[in-house]
Design a protein around this motif. Structure first.
Motif, mmCIF file in Angstrom:
data_model
loop_
_atom_site.group_PDB
_atom_site.id
_atom_site.type_symbol
_atom_site.label_atom_id
_atom_site.label_comp_id
_atom_site.label_asym_id
_atom_site.label_seq_id
_atom_site.Cartn_x
_atom_site.Cartn_y
_atom_site.Cartn_z
ATOM 1 N N ILE A 1 77.816 44.937 10.457
ATOM 2 C CA ILE A 1 78.768 45.722 11.203
ATOM 3 C C ILE A 1 79.132 46.952 10.593
ATOM 4 O O ILE A 1 79.033 47.056 9.227
ATOM 5 C CB ILE A 1 79.988 44.848 11.120
ATOM 6 C CG1 ILE A 1 81.118 45.200 12.003
ATOM 7 C CG2 ILE A 1 80.569 44.360 9.585
ATOM 8 C CD1 ILE A 1 80.873 45.186 13.659
ATOM 9 N N THR A 2 79.581 48.099 11.434
ATOM 10 C CA THR A 2 79.670 49.323 10.885
ATOM 11 C C THR A 2 78.569 49.945 10.008
ATOM 12 O O THR A 2 78.660 50.479 9.011
ATOM 13 C CB THR A 2 81.012 49.380 9.734
ATOM 14 O OG1 THR A 2 82.077 48.468 10.565
ATOM 15 C CG2 THR A 2 81.576 50.725 9.766
ATOM 16 N N ALA B 1 65.478 34.150 12.230
ATOM 17 C CA ALA B 1 66.406 34.620 13.368
ATOM 18 C C ALA B 1 67.219 35.779 12.851
ATOM 19 O O ALA B 1 67.487 36.646 13.800
ATOM 20 C CB ALA B 1 67.605 33.257 13.287
ATOM 21 N N LEU B 2 67.320 36.159 11.682
ATOM 22 C CA LEU B 2 67.929 37.538 11.468
ATOM 23 C C LEU B 2 66.738 38.549 11.951
ATOM 24 O O LEU B 2 67.041 39.449 12.418
ATOM 25 C CB LEU B 2 68.152 37.781 9.825
ATOM 26 C CG LEU B 2 69.386 36.999 9.350
ATOM 27 C CD1 LEU B 2 69.439 36.771 7.891
ATOM 28 C CD2 LEU B 2 70.635 37.629 9.954
ATOM 29 N N VAL B 3 65.647 38.345 11.444
ATOM 30 C CA VAL B 3 64.395 39.308 11.847
ATOM 31 C C VAL B 3 64.505 39.568 13.361
ATOM 32 O O VAL B 3 64.314 40.755 13.767
ATOM 33 C CB VAL B 3 62.996 39.071 11.186
ATOM 34 C CG1 VAL B 3 61.953 39.713 11.996
ATOM 35 C CG2 VAL B 3 62.953 38.688 9.994
ATOM 36 N N VAL C 1 76.773 49.724 22.202
ATOM 37 C CA VAL C 1 75.813 49.469 21.069
ATOM 38 C C VAL C 1 76.579 48.683 20.235
ATOM 39 O O VAL C 1 77.708 48.482 19.995
ATOM 40 C CB VAL C 1 75.232 50.568 20.300
ATOM 41 C CG1 VAL C 1 74.305 51.487 21.460
ATOM 42 C CG2 VAL C 1 76.343 51.772 19.785
ATOM 43 N N PHE C 2 75.878 48.043 19.362
ATOM 44 C CA PHE C 2 76.425 47.317 17.982
ATOM 45 C C PHE C 2 76.630 48.242 16.970
ATOM 46 O O PHE C 2 77.679 48.079 16.340
ATOM 47 C CB PHE C 2 75.675 45.881 17.630
ATOM 48 C CG PHE C 2 76.144 45.419 16.420
ATOM 49 C CD1 PHE C 2 77.185 44.613 16.491
ATOM 50 C CD2 PHE C 2 75.343 45.373 15.057
ATOM 51 C CE1 PHE C 2 77.545 44.052 15.314
ATOM 52 C CE2 PHE C 2 75.884 44.800 14.059
ATOM 53 C CZ PHE C 2 77.023 44.064 14.246
ATOM 54 N N MET C 3 75.925 48.990 16.621
ATOM 55 C CA MET C 3 75.696 50.049 15.414
ATOM 56 C C MET C 3 75.721 51.631 15.716
ATOM 57 O O MET C 3 74.857 51.908 16.571
ATOM 58 C CB MET C 3 74.594 49.584 14.461
ATOM 59 C CG MET C 3 74.613 48.283 13.515
ATOM 60 S SD MET C 3 73.129 48.039 12.836
ATOM 61 C CE MET C 3 72.886 49.384 11.774
ATOM 62 N N LYS D 1 66.119 43.443 17.965
ATOM 63 C CA LYS D 1 66.747 43.618 19.111
ATOM 64 C C LYS D 1 68.122 44.365 19.128
ATOM 65 O O LYS D 1 68.857 44.597 20.071
ATOM 66 C CB LYS D 1 67.000 42.518 20.045
ATOM 67 C CG LYS D 1 67.730 41.458 19.671
ATOM 68 C CD LYS D 1 67.658 39.995 20.502
ATOM 69 C CE LYS D 1 68.637 38.900 19.804
ATOM 70 N NZ LYS D 1 68.652 37.761 20.572
ATOM 71 N N VAL D 2 68.713 44.659 17.995
ATOM 72 C CA VAL D 2 69.934 45.249 17.922
ATOM 73 C C VAL D 2 70.231 46.475 18.420
ATOM 74 O O VAL D 2 69.254 47.405 18.490
ATOM 75 C CB VAL D 2 70.387 45.162 16.113
ATOM 76 C CG1 VAL D 2 69.557 46.394 15.520
ATOM 77 C CG2 VAL D 2 71.885 45.781 16.262
#
Length: 474
Positions: free
Chosen positions: A267-268, A293-295, A310-312, A300-301
């Motif tokens: 985040i951020t 799962a993190l990869v 967007v997330f980031m 796809k972020v």
């Protein structure tokens, strides 16, 4: 463009010009001038003069002004969010949450003052609190509105006056804050604004201040602590980040655990002082599933800018992106094994990275960027030992369905903010924010900011003069 605010008047800094650059586009979004040492001294002198009347103003009146300030922050929420987003690249949705937190801070601060530093009286005693005087507030770039606001509001409520120096990387929101306080009716001289970098900050440190309230890096905060060595009359409240651990121990849901870890770390764009830097997983298939799962989430972020869904966003500058890449390179040289390497594109944008450092000799440093270090630990005791293997102590977390393991984490993990099945970045203004070690000087902020904004006066009282009993007198 006006860039100083001293004694209720807008002016222009007499120092060198500088600008704020949108890290997403490389475009200049703000231009101004640094305040000189003479202007900083004037701001402090004005604040000193204003302190005499402001400290004698009733708390109720000060609270009324700050309540109107909250109303102005709500009215200008979009202006605040736009300024934050263009200065540091935060997605607009996240910048709006920061603007909302700024307005919410006032009610929490009023309650905190009354609960922690209000007036108390009993049979033959009273306890009251008094302000320190002129407080210097240094703002950080990652929350350029919310974090300095968290120092300024309790300072003003307590009766202090303030000289505010925002981060030179994110200057825009400061003027909006001052304008909101103007409309709210804050008297001239009670809050003064000076812009600039190292020289302006140095002048403020050397001025006749009574307190320094700082949020930023451990390197800078430690230098400030040394600067005021031997001067106990100056109150210091230093929040200096962390090298934060998150332990995951076989919860029911791999997906939920991975989501918590992803949010905690990225985040951020990894630029919160409470972001997870070190993810501690068990050896074996469960830990492998979390990594996989993190990869998948990293692949796809959504990354973008401004109004994009967007997330980031980007990190705050191209220099910060370069620093993150350099740090990753150093981890690899120290024995780290990349799982997903940082991917830099378009100036200051970084796709998150994941690196296994279980057997590496890693530096105990805080990186402000989207890079997560993975550590494998065979046992719970080993996980706690790795979590505590740091000079810092700001935040930590546990993801696990066992209440017994949570109780063990509470007993063993060293962190001022310790969350269970929640991201490490979750913090409430109704609770203290801070931690031991290199994370600060034991002056937690948020709800406990009232503690460092006033000093207590303990009194034994009687409405009439009564001769005390004296042994041996007849």
């Amino acid at each position: 463009m006006a860039d100083t605010y001293i004694d209720g008047q807008w002016g222009v800094g007499d120092g060198a010009g500088f600008e704020s650059v949108d890290p997403a586009t490389g475009e200049s979004v703000w231009q101004g001038h640094e305040a000189t040492a003479a202007q900083v001294d004037k701001a402090v002198s004005v604040a000193r003069q204003a302190f005499g009347a402001w400290r004698l103003t009733s708390f109720d009146h000060r609270a009324e002004i700050l309540t109107r300030y909250a109303e102005q922050l709500v009215a200008r929420k979009e202006d605040i969010a736009s300024a934050i987003s263009s200065d540091m690249g935060k997605p607009i949705w996240e910048a709006r949450t920061e603007a909302g937190a700024m307005a919410g801070k006032i009610g929490h601060s009023i309650n905190a003052y009354q609960e922690r530093t209000g007036h108390k009286a009993g049979d033959g005693f009273s306890l009251s609190h008094r302000p320190h005087g002129v407080m210097a507030v240094f703002g950080p770039f990652n929350f350029p509105g919310h974090l300095p606001n968290g120092h300024i509001v309790p300072s003003l409520l307590a009766g202090n006056t303030v000289v505010f120096k925002p981060s030179e990387l994110t200057p825009q929101v400061a003027a909006i804050m001052v304008e909101c306080l103007e409309v709210a009716g804050l008297p001239a001289g009670v809050l003064n604004l000076v812009h600039g970098g190292r020289e302006t900050g140095g002048a403020l440190l050397n001025a006749a201040i009574d307190g320094l309230l700082f949020t930023g890096s451990a390197k800078t905060g430690t230098a400030f602590h040394k600067h005021f060595g031997g001067r106990p009359e100056v109150i210091l409240a230093l929040e200096m980040g962390g090298n934060n651990p998150l332990i995951i121990r076989e919860p029911a849901s791999v997906e939920a655990a991975a989501d918590i870890a992803f949010m905690s770390a990225f985040i951020t764009s990894g630029q919160r002082c409470s972001c997870t830097r070190r993810l501690i997983l068990p050896t074996g298939s469960f830990g492998d599933q979390i990594v996989e799962a993190l990869v998948a989430r990293i692949a796809k972020v959504t990354i973008g800018h401004g109004e994009d869904e967007v997330f980031m966003g980007p990190v705050v500058s191209a220099q910060s992106a370069e620093a993150a890449i350099k740090f990753e390179t150093e981890l690899i040289a120290a024995g780290g094994k990349p799982i997903t390497e940082l991917d830099r594109f378009d100036n200051a944008f970084l796709r998150p990275g994941l690196i296994d450092v279980t057997d590496a000799q890693t530096p105990d440093e805080e990186l402000f960027g989207p890079l997560l270090q993975v550590i494998r630990a065979d046992s719970l005791d080993a996980a706690f030992a790795r979590a505590n293997d740091t000079r810092f102590g700001l935040a930590g977390g546990l993801v696990c369905d066992s209440p017994a393991i949570w109780e063990a984490a509470q007993a063993n993990m060293v962190a001022g903010i310790l969350n269970w099945n929640k991201p490490t970045t979750g913090a409430a203004s109704s609770l203290p924010f801070g931690g031991p070690g290199l994370s600060g000087n034991h002056r937690p902020s948020a709800y406990y900011a009232a503690d460092y904004c006033a000093w207590p006066v303990a009194s034994q009282t009687s409405p009439t003069a009564i001769s005390p009993a004296m042994i041996g007198m007849t």
